[in-house]
Design a protein around this motif. Sequence first.
Motif, PDB file in Angstrom:
ATOM      1  N   SER A   1     -26.809  32.096  10.686  1.00  9.73           N
ATOM      2  CA  SER A   1     -27.010  31.090  11.728  1.00  9.73           C
ATOM      3  C   SER A   1     -25.661  30.550  12.193  1.00  9.73           C
ATOM      4  CB  SER A   1     -27.872  29.945  11.191  1.00  9.73           C
ATOM      5  OG  SER A   1     -27.227  29.311  10.112  1.00  9.73           O
ATOM      6  N   PRO A   2     -25.637  29.905  13.369  1.00  7.02           N
ATOM      7  CA  PRO A   2     -24.383  29.383  13.893  1.00  7.02           C
ATOM      8  C   PRO A   2     -23.833  28.182  13.110  1.00  7.02           C
ATOM      9  CG  PRO A   2     -26.183  28.892  15.402  1.00  7.02           C
ATOM     10  CD  PRO A   2     -26.741  29.747  14.318  1.00  7.02           C
TER      11      PRO A   2
ATOM     12  N   PHE B   1     -30.230  33.331  13.487  1.00  9.32           N
ATOM     13  CA  PHE B   1     -30.270  34.025  14.776  1.00  9.32           C
ATOM     14  C   PHE B   1     -31.517  34.898  14.867  1.00  9.32           C
ATOM     15  CE2 PHE B   1     -25.636  33.330  14.476  1.00  9.32           C
ATOM     16  CZ  PHE B   1     -25.405  32.721  15.699  1.00  9.32           C
TER      17      PHE B   1
ATOM     18  N   THR C   1     -27.090  38.182  20.045  1.00 10.52           N
ATOM     19  CA  THR C   1     -26.366  37.852  18.826  1.00 10.52           C
ATOM     20  C   THR C   1     -27.335  37.847  17.649  1.00 10.52           C
ATOM     21  OG1 THR C   1     -24.766  36.517  20.043  1.00 10.52           O
ATOM     22  CG2 THR C   1     -24.928  36.114  17.679  1.00 10.52           C
TER      23      THR C   1
ATOM     24  N   CYS D   1     -25.950  37.759  14.187  1.00  9.34           N
ATOM     25  CA  CYS D   1     -25.307  37.072  13.067  1.00  9.34           C
ATOM     26  C   CYS D   1     -23.869  36.748  13.448  1.00  9.34           C
ATOM     27  CB  CYS D   1     -25.326  37.936  11.796  1.00  9.34           C
ATOM     28  SG  CYS D   1     -24.302  39.418  11.902  1.00  9.34           S
ATOM     29  N   ILE D   2     -23.174  36.076  12.540  1.00 11.07           N
ATOM     30  CA  ILE D   2     -21.750  35.786  12.704  1.00 11.07           C
ATOM     31  C   ILE D   2     -21.037  36.352  11.486  1.00 11.07           C
ATOM     32  CG2 ILE D   2     -20.010  33.947  12.671  1.00 11.07           C
ATOM     33  CD1 ILE D   2     -21.886  32.248  14.340  1.00 11.07           C
TER      34      ILE D   2
ATOM     35  N   ASN E   1     -16.850  35.656  14.434  1.00 14.33           N
ATOM     36  CA  ASN E   1     -17.129  36.767  15.340  1.00 14.33           C
ATOM     37  C   ASN E   1     -18.631  36.974  15.447  1.00 14.33           C
ATOM     38  OD1 ASN E   1     -14.243  37.877  15.531  1.00 14.33           O
ATOM     39  ND2 ASN E   1     -14.582  37.752  13.331  1.00 14.33           N
ATOM     40  N   GLU E   2     -19.171  36.813  16.651  1.00 13.06           N
ATOM     41  CA  GLU E   2     -20.603  37.043  16.859  1.00 13.06           C
ATOM     42  C   GLU E   2     -20.852  38.545  16.897  1.00 13.06           C
ATOM     43  OE1 GLU E   2     -21.849  34.992  20.389  1.00 13.06           O
ATOM     44  OE2 GLU E   2     -21.751  33.043  19.407  1.00 13.06           O
TER      45      GLU E   2
ATOM     46  N   GLU F   1     -23.366  41.431  18.017  1.00 16.53           N
ATOM     47  CA  GLU F   1     -24.472  41.642  18.938  1.00 16.53           C
ATOM     48  C   GLU F   1     -25.194  42.936  18.606  1.00 16.53           C
ATOM     49  OE1 GLU F   1     -22.646  41.560  22.794  1.00 16.53           O
ATOM     50  OE2 GLU F   1     -22.338  39.397  22.729  1.00 16.53           O
TER      51      GLU F   1
END
Length: 162
Positions: free
Chosen positions: A97-98, A105, A117, A119-120, A128-129, A131
Amino acid sequence: MNFKELRELVAAIDQTDIAELTLKNTEFELTLRKPSALQPDVVLSAAHAVPTVPSAPIAAPAAVVSTPTEPVAQSTPTIDPSLVEITAPMVGTFYRSPAPDEPAFVEVGDRIQSGQTVCIIEAMKLMNELEAEVSGEVVAVLVENAEPIEFGQPLMRVKPVK
């Protein structure tokens, strides 16, 4: 080097016949390789003021051959070949999650779109997202939140939309 500059560098290298580029300084080392059947797209590693030493060729280890007296059961599960794996493009820390207090996400069962997106990945203090490259249904999330990940490690499995 910030993330935007890194993306521009990758795009510029992609437009040339350069197969591999390595940049080094006292804070980091960056190696970019063009994709092939056996090589990663981008390899990113950090080193803090580590002196470089010329490397000598390393002999390959001798193969160890053993003949089991009984059949050995395979412990690797069979993976549906129709599933697409979303893999880690770099070494870092996986976040679902952000922010800690926000929802993930994606969850198992969610339908995702290409470019969404999922994950990060935190690498070298940059968020870094990641996609999705395919549209479909998330059938598995293979990594726990805040877990360290390796380059090429499978993170999720997606059943693509036909």
